[in-house]
Write a protein that holds these residues in place. Structure first.
Motif, PDB file in Angstrom:
ATOM      1  N   VAL A 286       0.858  -1.190   0.000  1.00 46.21           N
ATOM      2  CA  VAL A 286       0.000   0.000   0.000  1.00 46.21           C
ATOM      3  C   VAL A 286       0.893   1.239   0.000  1.00 46.21           C
ATOM      4  O   VAL A 286       1.464   1.598   1.029  1.00 46.21           O
ATOM      5  CB  VAL A 286      -0.930   0.019   1.229  1.00 46.21           C
ATOM      6  N   PRO A 287       1.030   1.896  -1.156  1.00 48.51           N
ATOM      7  CA  PRO A 287       1.888   3.084  -1.216  1.00 48.51           C
ATOM      8  C   PRO A 287       1.215   4.287  -0.576  1.00 48.51           C
ATOM      9  O   PRO A 287       0.024   4.246  -0.251  1.00 48.51           O
ATOM     10  CB  PRO A 287       2.087   3.281  -2.723  1.00 48.51           C
TER      11      PRO A 287
ATOM     12  N   LEU B 268     -20.134  -2.390   0.383  1.00 54.02           N
ATOM     13  CA  LEU B 268     -18.951  -1.742  -0.177  1.00 54.02           C
ATOM     14  C   LEU B 268     -18.076  -2.732  -0.944  1.00 54.02           C
ATOM     15  O   LEU B 268     -18.109  -2.800  -2.163  1.00 54.02           O
ATOM     16  CB  LEU B 268     -18.170  -1.049   0.942  1.00 54.02           C
ATOM     17  N   ARG B 269     -17.296  -3.558  -0.253  1.00 53.23           N
ATOM     18  CA  ARG B 269     -16.397  -4.511  -0.907  1.00 53.23           C
ATOM     19  C   ARG B 269     -16.385  -5.802  -0.117  1.00 53.23           C
ATOM     20  O   ARG B 269     -16.544  -5.796   1.096  1.00 53.23           O
ATOM     21  CB  ARG B 269     -14.972  -3.934  -0.996  1.00 53.23           C
ATOM     22  N   ASP B 270     -16.143  -6.910  -0.826  1.00 51.46           N
ATOM     23  CA  ASP B 270     -16.205  -8.206  -0.145  1.00 51.46           C
ATOM     24  C   ASP B 270     -14.854  -8.901  -0.027  1.00 51.46           C
ATOM     25  O   ASP B 270     -14.769 -10.021   0.451  1.00 51.46           O
ATOM     26  CB  ASP B 270     -17.199  -9.144  -0.848  1.00 51.46           C
ATOM     27  N   ARG B 271     -13.771  -8.249  -0.479  1.00 52.62           N
ATOM     28  CA  ARG B 271     -12.451  -8.858  -0.330  1.00 52.62           C
ATOM     29  C   ARG B 271     -11.395  -7.773  -0.135  1.00 52.62           C
ATOM     30  O   ARG B 271     -11.620  -6.600  -0.443  1.00 52.62           O
ATOM     31  CB  ARG B 271     -12.100  -9.710  -1.547  1.00 52.62           C
ATOM     32  N   CYS B 272     -10.248  -8.158   0.370  1.00 57.50           N
ATOM     33  CA  CYS B 272      -9.159  -7.205   0.559  1.00 57.50           C
ATOM     34  C   CYS B 272      -8.783  -6.580  -0.778  1.00 57.50           C
ATOM     35  O   CYS B 272      -8.724  -7.273  -1.804  1.00 57.50           O
ATOM     36  CB  CYS B 272      -7.939  -7.898   1.141  1.00 57.50           C
ATOM     37  N   SER B 273      -8.510  -5.286  -0.766  1.00 58.34           N
ATOM     38  CA  SER B 273      -8.064  -4.613  -1.983  1.00 58.34           C
ATOM     39  C   SER B 273      -7.424  -3.291  -1.619  1.00 58.34           C
ATOM     40  O   SER B 273      -7.777  -2.661  -0.615  1.00 58.34           O
ATOM     41  CB  SER B 273      -9.222  -4.399  -2.952  1.00 58.34           C
ATOM     42  N   VAL B 274      -6.459  -2.883  -2.446  1.00 55.38           N
ATOM     43  CA  VAL B 274      -5.860  -1.564  -2.325  1.00 55.38           C
ATOM     44  C   VAL B 274      -6.681  -0.625  -3.195  1.00 55.38           C
ATOM     45  O   VAL B 274      -6.999  -0.945  -4.343  1.00 55.38           O
ATOM     46  CB  VAL B 274      -4.390  -1.570  -2.777  1.00 55.38           C
TER      47      VAL B 274
ATOM     48  N   ALA C 197     -17.099   4.110  -1.716  1.00 57.95           N
ATOM     49  CA  ALA C 197     -17.685   3.139  -2.647  1.00 57.95           C
ATOM     50  C   ALA C 197     -17.309   3.433  -4.088  1.00 57.95           C
ATOM     51  O   ALA C 197     -17.268   2.534  -4.939  1.00 57.95           O
ATOM     52  CB  ALA C 197     -19.206   3.129  -2.500  1.00 57.95           C
ATOM     53  N   ALA C 198     -17.014   4.704  -4.394  1.00 59.65           N
ATOM     54  CA  ALA C 198     -16.711   5.101  -5.772  1.00 59.65           C
ATOM     55  C   ALA C 198     -15.240   4.931  -6.142  1.00 59.65           C
ATOM     56  O   ALA C 198     -14.878   5.070  -7.311  1.00 59.65           O
ATOM     57  CB  ALA C 198     -17.120   6.556  -5.988  1.00 59.65           C
ATOM     58  N   MET C 199     -14.389   4.627  -5.161  1.00 61.87           N
ATOM     59  CA  MET C 199     -12.950   4.550  -5.429  1.00 61.87           C
ATOM     60  C   MET C 199     -12.574   3.269  -6.168  1.00 61.87           C
ATOM     61  O   MET C 199     -13.039   2.183  -5.807  1.00 61.87           O
ATOM     62  CB  MET C 199     -12.162   4.626  -4.122  1.00 61.87           C
ATOM     63  N   PRO C 200     -11.736   3.369  -7.206  1.00 60.04           N
ATOM     64  CA  PRO C 200     -11.315   2.163  -7.938  1.00 60.04           C
ATOM     65  C   PRO C 200     -10.266   1.375  -7.165  1.00 60.04           C
ATOM     66  O   PRO C 200      -9.470   1.931  -6.401  1.00 60.04           O
ATOM     67  CB  PRO C 200     -10.706   2.733  -9.224  1.00 60.04           C
ATOM     68  N   ALA C 201     -10.280   0.059  -7.364  1.00 57.60           N
ATOM     69  CA  ALA C 201      -9.253  -0.807  -6.770  1.00 57.60           C
ATOM     70  C   ALA C 201      -8.010  -0.784  -7.642  1.00 57.60           C
ATOM     71  O   ALA C 201      -8.085  -0.616  -8.861  1.00 57.60           O
ATOM     72  CB  ALA C 201      -9.780  -2.226  -6.626  1.00 57.60           C
ATOM     73  N   ARG C 202      -6.847  -0.927  -7.020  1.00 53.91           N
ATOM     74  CA  ARG C 202      -5.579  -0.994  -7.727  1.00 53.91           C
ATOM     75  C   ARG C 202      -5.035  -2.418  -7.640  1.00 53.91           C
ATOM     76  O   ARG C 202      -5.228  -3.111  -6.637  1.00 53.91           O
ATOM     77  CB  ARG C 202      -4.554  -0.027  -7.107  1.00 53.91           C
ATOM     78  N   GLU C 203      -4.323  -2.834  -8.672  1.00 54.12           N
ATOM     79  CA  GLU C 203      -3.785  -4.200  -8.699  1.00 54.12           C
ATOM     80  C   GLU C 203      -2.417  -4.232  -8.019  1.00 54.12           C
ATOM     81  O   GLU C 203      -1.387  -4.523  -8.633  1.00 54.12           O
ATOM     82  CB  GLU C 203      -3.719  -4.709 -10.134  1.00 54.12           C
TER      83      GLU C 203
END
Length: 254
Positions: A58-59, A94-100, A138-144
């Motif tokens: 996580v930068p 919101l989200r169902d798994r870990c994500s940056v 909720a609107a923020m995109p996930a990063r890979e």
């Protein structure tokens, strides 16, 4: 609230509890879990988050979403954090798994404001601030920026060894041979275990490792050569394609 632990405030009858903490260089929180979901935002420094399913880098100016009751550990590299602890019934939407996730300027300011709210916030202004915060989240995109890890013990060991010294030159056929599998069987097995092809996983691991090295202050050329690239320009092209930023954007970005 600042420099407090969620266990002291988990009982609070509010959908969101916001806490801020400062962590020393290299501080490690061992495996633990929270009843609430957590959004962990690093205003400065770098965070390494690990679960049984994978690892996340996580930068600065990013956050990691951790669902309720997810066992995780965190290593902090000079980090000042803002955390939201969100009731599971709200987190489910919101989200169902870990994500940056990316953090917009608006979300960043809302996180800063939320930490200064009364624990039992009650005014219309404070409730609307929290509501807007959840909508922006909720609107923020996930990063890979994650490295999925397999459950199969032998393959997990192979992946963990690779992460100690990642290189773009590792070949799937060599991994297959080490695991006494045919190349085609190995590729199917790897995809099944990680959700990524071997080449995609190898590139993801190199990018995420590079990200950590760049934030720590290594030069683009040093990172490129360490990963096995012939030139910094080739590495830069790949890195920008995957992350949307040139590598120099992250150098010393803490």
């Amino acid at each position: 609230m600042r420099n407090s632990h969620i266990d002291e405030y988990d009982y609070i009858d509010r959908d969101v509890v916001a806490l801020g903490n400062d962590y020393a260089q290299g501080f490690v929180l061992p495996e633990h879990r929270h009843r609430r979901a957590q959004l962990l935002y690093g205003a400065t420094g770098l965070m390494h988050v690990a679960t049984q399913a994978g690892e996340w880098v996580v930068p600065p100016q990013h956050a990691v979403w951790i669902p309720p009751n997810t066992v995780h550990s965190v290593k902090f590299v000079g980090v000042s954090t803002r955390s939201l602890y969100i009731e599971p019934i709200c987190a489910a939407a919101l989200r169902d798994r870990c994500s940056v996730i990316s953090v917009s300027p608006l979300l960043r300011q809302l996180l800063i404001e939320a930490v200064d709210l009364p624990l039992l916030y009650a005014s219309d202004r404070d409730r609307l601030l929290v509501q807007l915060l959840l909508l922006e989240l909720a609107a923020m995109p996930a990063r890979e920026f994650d490295i999925p890890l397999p459950q199969h013990p032998a393959l997990l060991a192979q992946c963990q060894n690779f992460l100690l010294a990642p290189t773009i030159h590792d070949a799937a056929d060599d991994w297959a041979s080490a695991m006494f599998m045919s190349p085609s069987t190995f590729r199917r097995h790897f995809l099944q275990q990680t959700g990524l092809s071997f080449s995609a996983w190898r590139q993801r691991a190199c990018v995420v490792t590079a990200l950590a090295w760049l934030v720590a202050g290594k030069s683009v050329n040093e990172v490129a050569l360490s990963l096995g690239y012939d030139s910094s320009s080739a590495f830069t092209t790949m890195f920008r394609r995957v992350t949307g930023q040139v590598p120099s954007f992250y150098i010393g970005h803490n």
